[in-house]
Write a protein that holds these residues in place. Structure first.
Motif, PDB file in Angstrom:
ATOM      1  N   TYR A  43       0.807  -1.219   0.000  1.00 44.43           N
ATOM      2  CA  TYR A  43       0.000   0.000   0.000  1.00 44.43           C
ATOM      3  C   TYR A  43       0.841   1.270   0.000  1.00 44.43           C
ATOM      4  O   TYR A  43       0.358   2.349  -0.326  1.00 44.43           O
ATOM      5  N   GLY A  44       2.102   1.156   0.383  1.00 42.00           N
ATOM      6  CA  GLY A  44       2.937   2.335   0.492  1.00 42.00           C
ATOM      7  C   GLY A  44       2.638   3.118   1.763  1.00 42.00           C
ATOM      8  O   GLY A  44       1.886   2.672   2.633  1.00 42.00           O
ATOM      9  N   LEU A  45       3.215   4.296   1.871  1.00 40.98           N
ATOM     10  CA  LEU A  45       3.060   5.136   3.055  1.00 40.98           C
ATOM     11  C   LEU A  45       1.730   5.878   2.987  1.00 40.98           C
ATOM     12  O   LEU A  45       1.489   6.669   2.083  1.00 40.98           O
ATOM     13  N   ARG A  46       0.850   5.618   3.951  1.00 44.70           N
ATOM     14  CA  ARG A  46      -0.470   6.250   3.995  1.00 44.70           C
ATOM     15  C   ARG A  46      -0.556   7.148   5.225  1.00 44.70           C
ATOM     16  O   ARG A  46      -0.145   6.759   6.314  1.00 44.70           O
ATOM     17  N   THR A  47      -1.121   8.335   5.051  1.00 45.40           N
ATOM     18  CA  THR A  47      -1.072   9.338   6.115  1.00 45.40           C
ATOM     19  C   THR A  47      -2.440   9.955   6.389  1.00 45.40           C
ATOM     20  O   THR A  47      -3.319   9.966   5.528  1.00 45.40           O
ATOM     21  N   TYR A  48      -2.577  10.488   7.611  1.00 48.77           N
ATOM     22  CA  TYR A  48      -3.797  11.221   7.939  1.00 48.77           C
ATOM     23  C   TYR A  48      -3.514  12.295   8.979  1.00 48.77           C
ATOM     24  O   TYR A  48      -2.508  12.257   9.696  1.00 48.77           O
ATOM     25  N   ILE A  49      -4.400  13.274   9.031  1.00 52.32           N
ATOM     26  CA  ILE A  49      -4.388  14.333  10.037  1.00 52.32           C
ATOM     27  C   ILE A  49      -5.763  14.353  10.682  1.00 52.32           C
ATOM     28  O   ILE A  49      -6.784  14.237   9.995  1.00 52.32           O
ATOM     29  N   SER A  50      -5.795  14.490  12.002  1.00 57.85           N
ATOM     30  CA  SER A  50      -7.051  14.471  12.748  1.00 57.85           C
ATOM     31  C   SER A  50      -7.246  15.800  13.476  1.00 57.85           C
ATOM     32  O   SER A  50      -6.376  16.230  14.235  1.00 57.85           O
ATOM     33  N   LEU A  51      -8.393  16.448  13.243  1.00 59.94           N
ATOM     34  CA  LEU A  51      -8.719  17.720  13.884  1.00 59.94           C
ATOM     35  C   LEU A  51      -9.808  17.516  14.933  1.00 59.94           C
ATOM     36  O   LEU A  51     -10.693  16.690  14.755  1.00 59.94           O
TER      37      LEU A  51
ATOM     38  N   CYS B  47       0.437   9.293  17.229  1.00 64.05           N
ATOM     39  CA  CYS B  47       1.223  10.010  16.223  1.00 64.05           C
ATOM     40  C   CYS B  47       2.581   9.348  16.025  1.00 64.05           C
ATOM     41  O   CYS B  47       3.177   8.829  16.968  1.00 64.05           O
ATOM     42  N   THR B  48       3.073   9.392  14.825  1.00 65.99           N
ATOM     43  CA  THR B  48       4.370   8.803  14.524  1.00 65.99           C
ATOM     44  C   THR B  48       5.499   9.605  15.162  1.00 65.99           C
ATOM     45  O   THR B  48       6.449   9.038  15.704  1.00 65.99           O
ATOM     46  N   LEU B  49       5.403  10.927  15.106  1.00 61.83           N
ATOM     47  CA  LEU B  49       6.391  11.818  15.715  1.00 61.83           C
ATOM     48  C   LEU B  49       5.749  12.566  16.875  1.00 61.83           C
ATOM     49  O   LEU B  49       4.567  12.934  16.810  1.00 61.83           O
TER      50      LEU B  49
ATOM     51  N   SER C 236      -2.261  15.487  15.128  1.00 62.96           N
ATOM     52  CA  SER C 236      -3.519  15.315  15.839  1.00 62.96           C
ATOM     53  C   SER C 236      -3.734  16.560  16.688  1.00 62.96           C
ATOM     54  O   SER C 236      -2.913  16.881  17.545  1.00 62.96           O
ATOM     55  N   VAL C 237      -4.831  17.269  16.441  1.00 61.45           N
ATOM     56  CA  VAL C 237      -5.049  18.574  17.066  1.00 61.45           C
ATOM     57  C   VAL C 237      -6.172  18.490  18.089  1.00 61.45           C
ATOM     58  O   VAL C 237      -7.280  18.035  17.782  1.00 61.45           O
ATOM     59  N   GLU C 238      -5.877  18.931  19.299  1.00 62.67           N
ATOM     60  CA  GLU C 238      -6.854  18.901  20.388  1.00 62.67           C
ATOM     61  C   GLU C 238      -6.615  20.094  21.303  1.00 62.67           C
ATOM     62  O   GLU C 238      -5.471  20.493  21.533  1.00 62.67           O
TER      63      GLU C 238
END
Length: 232
Positions: free
Chosen positions: A16-24, A62-64, A45-47
């Protein structure tokens, strides 16, 4: 120079390769944790509340570590923090685009469970911050999740005009995205409680072989709480 995490190295080699997301508006990170379980890397990830981010850190969402962003989505500095994190991934790990943006803005102003509503227009309008980030980041897919009354609730759009949330989403994003609006009960999708929610799924129009219907979840048999967590 940032050392590439082993999980990213492995994902690059996967089918699938590198798949990414951002969560608000990510709260404790439970709503989008399934993406991590499916092998997606969380860029940011924003909170608003730090104590909720602590739960996310405990679950290594989160990865980082820099991806945990404690901030107010109405502030430009929070938007800039998200963009910096995305740029870091672009420059350090070579991602060309964001795969998914997920947003679950606060729903107190729309919820039938809130019997002490005052002027909720400001809180309802937090969805506009999510719309703005979709326009800035241009992810391949976006998902908004909220209460049943989400779409017909009134917000102040980016143009300063009060309109329904559905109209705001449509006027800002339908030019670039095919969008599916659907009210579902999560008990029909494996959740051990009756929970009626609105899902908005957007697929960027250059994704020619994918429609929102293709990625909408399949129904599952209802589960009891014991079936879900009885093994813990």
């Amino acid at each position: 120079m940032i050392e590439t995490p082993a999980s990213i190295v492995a994902d690059r080699k996967s089918v699938y390769g590198l798949r990414t997301y951002i969560s608000l508006f990510s709260s404790a990170g439970i709503g989008c944790y399934g993406f991590k379980l499916e092998g997606f890397q969380c860029i940011a990830s924003v909170e608003l509340l730090e104590k909720r981010l602590k739960i996310q850190r405990y679950n290594n969402k989160c990865t980082l570590d820099s991806g945990y962003i404690c901030g107010d989505m109405t502030q430009e500095e929070t938007h800039n923090a998200i963009l910096r994190e995305y740029d870091l991934w672009h420059n350090a790990f070579g991602i060309k685009e964001l795969d998914v943006l997920i947003a679950t803005p606060p729903c107190q102003g729309m919820s039938v469970a809130n019997h002490k509503k005052g002027n909720e227009l400001k809180r309802n309008s937090l969805v506009v911050e999510s719309i703005t980030m979709v326009k800035r980041l241009k992810p391949r897919f976006f998902i908004f999740e909220n209460v049943r009354a989400f779409l017909r609730s009134i917000c102040t759009d980016v143009d300063g005009v009060d309109k329904s949330i559905e109209s705001a989403i449509d006027s800002n994003l339908s030019g670039d995205y095919n969008i599916l609006y659907k009210v579902v009960n999560f008990k029909d999708y494996g959740c051990p409680s009756s929970r009626t929610r609105t899902l908005v799924i957007g697929v960027r129009k250059d994704q020619l072989e994918v429609t929102p219907y293709d990625i909408f979840p399949d129904k599952q048999p209802e589960k009891t709480l014991r079936e879900t967590i009885g093994h813990l």
